[in-house]
Scaffold this motif. Structure first.
Motif, PDB file in Angstrom:
ATOM      1  N   ILE A   5      20.974 -44.033  -9.937  1.00  0.00           N
ATOM      2  CA  ILE A   5      21.575 -42.942  -9.166  1.00  0.00           C
ATOM      3  C   ILE A   5      22.298 -41.965 -10.094  1.00  0.00           C
ATOM      4  CG2 ILE A   5      23.370 -42.401  -7.462  1.00  0.00           C
ATOM      5  CD1 ILE A   5      22.609 -45.110  -6.115  1.00  0.00           C
ATOM      6  N   ASN A   6      23.009 -42.491 -11.091  1.00  0.00           N
ATOM      7  CA  ASN A   6      23.783 -41.636 -11.988  1.00  0.00           C
ATOM      8  C   ASN A   6      22.883 -40.735 -12.820  1.00  0.00           C
ATOM      9  OD1 ASN A   6      26.404 -40.901 -13.177  1.00  0.00           O
ATOM     10  ND2 ASN A   6      25.591 -41.842 -15.034  1.00  0.00           N
ATOM     11  N   VAL A   7      21.798 -41.273 -13.357  1.00  0.00           N
ATOM     12  CA  VAL A   7      20.882 -40.456 -14.163  1.00  0.00           C
ATOM     13  C   VAL A   7      20.252 -39.358 -13.315  1.00  0.00           C
ATOM     14  CG1 VAL A   7      18.728 -40.462 -15.487  1.00  0.00           C
ATOM     15  CG2 VAL A   7      20.409 -42.280 -15.837  1.00  0.00           C
ATOM     16  N   LEU A   8      19.809 -39.701 -12.120  1.00  0.00           N
ATOM     17  CA  LEU A   8      19.228 -38.686 -11.234  1.00  0.00           C
ATOM     18  C   LEU A   8      20.261 -37.627 -10.871  1.00  0.00           C
ATOM     19  CD1 LEU A   8      16.981 -40.726  -8.765  1.00  0.00           C
ATOM     20  CD2 LEU A   8      16.298 -39.444 -10.788  1.00  0.00           C
ATOM     21  N   ARG A   9      21.486 -38.065 -10.607  1.00  0.00           N
ATOM     22  CA  ARG A   9      22.552 -37.118 -10.248  1.00  0.00           C
ATOM     23  C   ARG A   9      22.798 -36.122 -11.376  1.00  0.00           C
ATOM     24  NH1 ARG A   9      27.757 -36.594 -11.455  1.00  0.00           N
ATOM     25  NH2 ARG A   9      27.775 -38.535 -12.657  1.00  0.00           N
ATOM     26  N   ILE A  10      22.960 -36.624 -12.580  1.00  0.00           N
ATOM     27  CA  ILE A  10      23.274 -35.748 -13.696  1.00  0.00           C
ATOM     28  C   ILE A  10      22.100 -34.844 -14.046  1.00  0.00           C
ATOM     29  CG2 ILE A  10      23.776 -35.695 -16.175  1.00  0.00           C
ATOM     30  CD1 ILE A  10      25.434 -38.264 -15.730  1.00  0.00           C
ATOM     31  N   ASN A  11      20.922 -35.409 -14.158  1.00  0.00           N
ATOM     32  CA  ASN A  11      19.787 -34.652 -14.696  1.00  0.00           C
ATOM     33  C   ASN A  11      19.134 -33.701 -13.709  1.00  0.00           C
ATOM     34  OD1 ASN A  11      20.308 -36.178 -16.944  1.00  0.00           O
ATOM     35  ND2 ASN A  11      18.341 -37.225 -16.983  1.00  0.00           N
ATOM     36  N   THR A  12      19.250 -33.991 -12.416  1.00  0.00           N
ATOM     37  CA  THR A  12      18.621 -33.098 -11.433  1.00  0.00           C
ATOM     38  C   THR A  12      19.609 -32.179 -10.744  1.00  0.00           C
ATOM     39  OG1 THR A  12      18.751 -34.721  -9.630  1.00  0.00           O
ATOM     40  CG2 THR A  12      16.775 -34.750 -10.997  1.00  0.00           C
ATOM     41  N   LEU A  13      20.837 -32.639 -10.539  1.00  0.00           N
ATOM     42  CA  LEU A  13      21.799 -31.778  -9.854  1.00  0.00           C
ATOM     43  C   LEU A  13      22.322 -30.678 -10.754  1.00  0.00           C
ATOM     44  CD1 LEU A  13      23.933 -34.214  -7.653  1.00  0.00           C
ATOM     45  CD2 LEU A  13      21.983 -32.787  -7.005  1.00  0.00           C
ATOM     46  N   ASN A  14      22.484 -30.961 -12.070  1.00  0.00           N
ATOM     47  CA  ASN A  14      23.104 -29.918 -12.893  1.00  0.00           C
ATOM     48  C   ASN A  14      22.246 -28.658 -13.016  1.00  0.00           C
ATOM     49  OD1 ASN A  14      22.223 -29.436 -15.861  1.00  0.00           O
ATOM     50  ND2 ASN A  14      22.132 -31.659 -15.742  1.00  0.00           N
ATOM     51  N   PRO A  15      20.915 -28.737 -13.211  1.00  0.00           N
ATOM     52  CA  PRO A  15      20.166 -27.480 -13.253  1.00  0.00           C
ATOM     53  C   PRO A  15      20.108 -26.776 -11.906  1.00  0.00           C
ATOM     54  CG  PRO A  15      18.682 -29.353 -13.472  1.00  0.00           C
ATOM     55  CD  PRO A  15      20.062 -29.881 -13.573  1.00  0.00           C
ATOM     56  N   GLU A  49       7.904 -34.581 -22.173  1.00  0.00           N
ATOM     57  CA  GLU A  49       6.577 -35.135 -21.885  1.00  0.00           C
ATOM     58  C   GLU A  49       6.670 -36.124 -20.732  1.00  0.00           C
ATOM     59  OE1 GLU A  49       2.475 -35.797 -22.188  1.00  0.00           O
ATOM     60  OE2 GLU A  49       3.720 -34.234 -23.083  1.00  0.00           O
ATOM     61  N   ALA A  50       7.839 -36.780 -20.617  1.00  0.00           N
ATOM     62  CA  ALA A  50       8.063 -37.733 -19.530  1.00  0.00           C
ATOM     63  C   ALA A  50       8.215 -37.045 -18.183  1.00  0.00           C
ATOM     64  CB  ALA A  50       9.311 -38.570 -19.815  1.00  0.00           C
ATOM     65  N   GLY A  51       8.224 -35.710 -18.164  1.00  0.00           N
ATOM     66  CA  GLY A  51       8.266 -34.966 -16.910  1.00  0.00           C
ATOM     67  C   GLY A  51       6.900 -34.715 -16.317  1.00  0.00           C
ATOM     68  N   SER A  79      13.693 -38.095 -13.286  1.00  0.00           N
ATOM     69  CA  SER A  79      14.512 -36.878 -13.241  1.00  0.00           C
ATOM     70  C   SER A  79      13.782 -35.687 -13.854  1.00  0.00           C
ATOM     71  CB  SER A  79      15.844 -37.105 -13.957  1.00  0.00           C
ATOM     72  OG  SER A  79      15.697 -37.168 -15.366  1.00  0.00           O
ATOM     73  N   LYS A  80      12.990 -35.919 -14.892  1.00  0.00           N
ATOM     74  CA  LYS A  80      12.283 -34.801 -15.513  1.00  0.00           C
ATOM     75  C   LYS A  80      11.099 -34.336 -14.667  1.00  0.00           C
ATOM     76  CE  LYS A  80      14.994 -34.116 -18.934  1.00  0.00           C
ATOM     77  NZ  LYS A  80      15.813 -32.881 -18.976  1.00  0.00           N
ATOM     78  N   PHE A  81      10.465 -35.255 -13.934  1.00  0.00           N
ATOM     79  CA  PHE A  81       9.490 -34.810 -12.933  1.00  0.00           C
ATOM     80  C   PHE A  81      10.178 -33.885 -11.934  1.00  0.00           C
ATOM     81  CE2 PHE A  81       6.590 -38.069 -14.430  1.00  0.00           C
ATOM     82  CZ  PHE A  81       5.334 -37.643 -14.017  1.00  0.00           C
ATOM     83  N   ALA A  82      11.387 -34.241 -11.529  1.00  0.00           N
ATOM     84  CA  ALA A  82      12.136 -33.426 -10.575  1.00  0.00           C
ATOM     85  C   ALA A  82      12.487 -32.063 -11.161  1.00  0.00           C
ATOM     86  CB  ALA A  82      13.406 -34.158 -10.151  1.00  0.00           C
ATOM     87  N   VAL A  83      12.880 -32.035 -12.421  1.00  0.00           N
ATOM     88  CA  VAL A  83      13.223 -30.768 -13.065  1.00  0.00           C
ATOM     89  C   VAL A  83      12.015 -29.842 -13.126  1.00  0.00           C
ATOM     90  CG1 VAL A  83      13.854 -29.723 -15.283  1.00  0.00           C
ATOM     91  CG2 VAL A  83      15.173 -31.643 -14.390  1.00  0.00           C
ATOM     92  N   GLU A  84      10.838 -30.403 -13.372  1.00  0.00           N
ATOM     93  CA  GLU A  84       9.639 -29.561 -13.413  1.00  0.00           C
ATOM     94  C   GLU A  84       9.342 -28.974 -12.036  1.00  0.00           C
ATOM     95  OE1 GLU A  84       6.373 -30.396 -15.788  1.00  0.00           O
ATOM     96  OE2 GLU A  84       7.584 -31.151 -17.453  1.00  0.00           O
ATOM     97  N   GLY A  85       9.498 -29.769 -10.998  1.00  0.00           N
ATOM     98  CA  GLY A  85       9.306 -29.256  -9.643  1.00  0.00           C
ATOM     99  C   GLY A  85      10.351 -28.224  -9.287  1.00  0.00           C
ATOM    100  N   LEU A  86      11.594 -28.489  -9.651  1.00  0.00           N
ATOM    101  CA  LEU A  86      12.684 -27.551  -9.389  1.00  0.00           C
ATOM    102  C   LEU A  86      12.421 -26.214 -10.069  1.00  0.00           C
ATOM    103  CD1 LEU A  86      15.613 -27.374  -8.153  1.00  0.00           C
ATOM    104  CD2 LEU A  86      16.442 -28.014 -10.415  1.00  0.00           C
TER     105      LEU A  86
END
Length: 244
Positions: A108-118, A143-145, A158-165
């Protein structure tokens, strides 16, 4: 080339964020920098000032909307505007871990930090950019995105999420003058890579080795780029004479 552009960088105390800050200082940009740990950020501030650049720093957790608002508000008060935003801040998590063994709270913490901040940073900075009909937002991916790697867990998700975002923001902002793109910096010699690949036995690039793509995306030569994905270590760019 980028003299007097106002560049905002999250996670600027080390690694790629620090390398970007120093490079843009050399280019004559004005810098707004944040990180959660203020002490190493103060060291970056000293190095940036030694290069002659104007800089403001702030300790902030950019996955917290209150910290985001405070950071952007102070930067806008100091500099009057933000021209370029680098959403660089992220964490890897507990290290290589199978999903079935991944601690719930860490996930939860990694997803929160990496997807919410951008998301929060982009949302907060957009009104000023839209008002000026100009701005560049760059999200850091991996590459992991786009490829699922065993044991990379929440970071990969989280990086898959950042690419979609990035793609959604870009589609929504088409024709506004504000562009949103993403960069995969590739494997670099950083603390995060040490955690992700603890037994790495091959040479790595240094964070300062492949910065041209970031200079390009911050410059007016990239005004037609929107919703695109770049790989820093294969990017080649011949700077235009009229670039700024």
């Amino acid at each position: 080339m980028l003299k007097n552009k106002v560049i905002m960088i999250t996670g600027a105390s080390k690694g790629l964020g620090k390398a970007l800050a120093l490079q843009f200082a050399k280019e004559g940009a004005k810098l707004a920098l944040c990180a959660r740990n203020v002490e190493p950020l103060k060291e970056v501030e000293k190095e940036v000032k030694a290069l002659g650049a104007e800089v403001m720093i702030l300790s902030a957790d950019v996955s917290n909307p209150r910290d985001v608002d405070r950071f952007v508000s102070v930067a806008e008060e100091v500099f009057g505007r933000i021209d370029v935003l680098f959403n660089n801040a992220s964490v890897f998590g507990p290290g290589p871990t199978l999903l079935g063994d991944y601690p719930d709270e860490e996930f939860i913490n990694v997803l929160r930090i990496n997807t919410l901040n951008p998301f929060f940073m982009t949302k907060r900075i957009l009104p000023g950019m839209l008002n000026r009909q100009s701005g560049s937002i760059i999200n850091l991916t991996s590459e992991a995105g786009k490829t699922g790697f065993a044991e990379w867990g929440a970071y990969g998700v989280s990086k898959f999420a950042v690419e979609g975002l990035t793609q959604i923001w870009a589609d929504e902002l088409a024709e506004t003058g504000v562009r949103v793109n993403m960069v995969d910096p590739g494997e670099m010699d950083t603390d995060m890579h040490d955690k992700a690949v603890p037994l790495c036995d091959y040479p790595l690039a240094n964070p300062e080795d492949h910065l041209d793509v970031f200079l390009y995306l911050a410059s007016k030569e990239s005004v037609k780029e929107n919703g695109n994905r770049f790989e820093a270590q294969t990017f080649q760019w011949e700077r235009g004479e009229q670039n700024e």
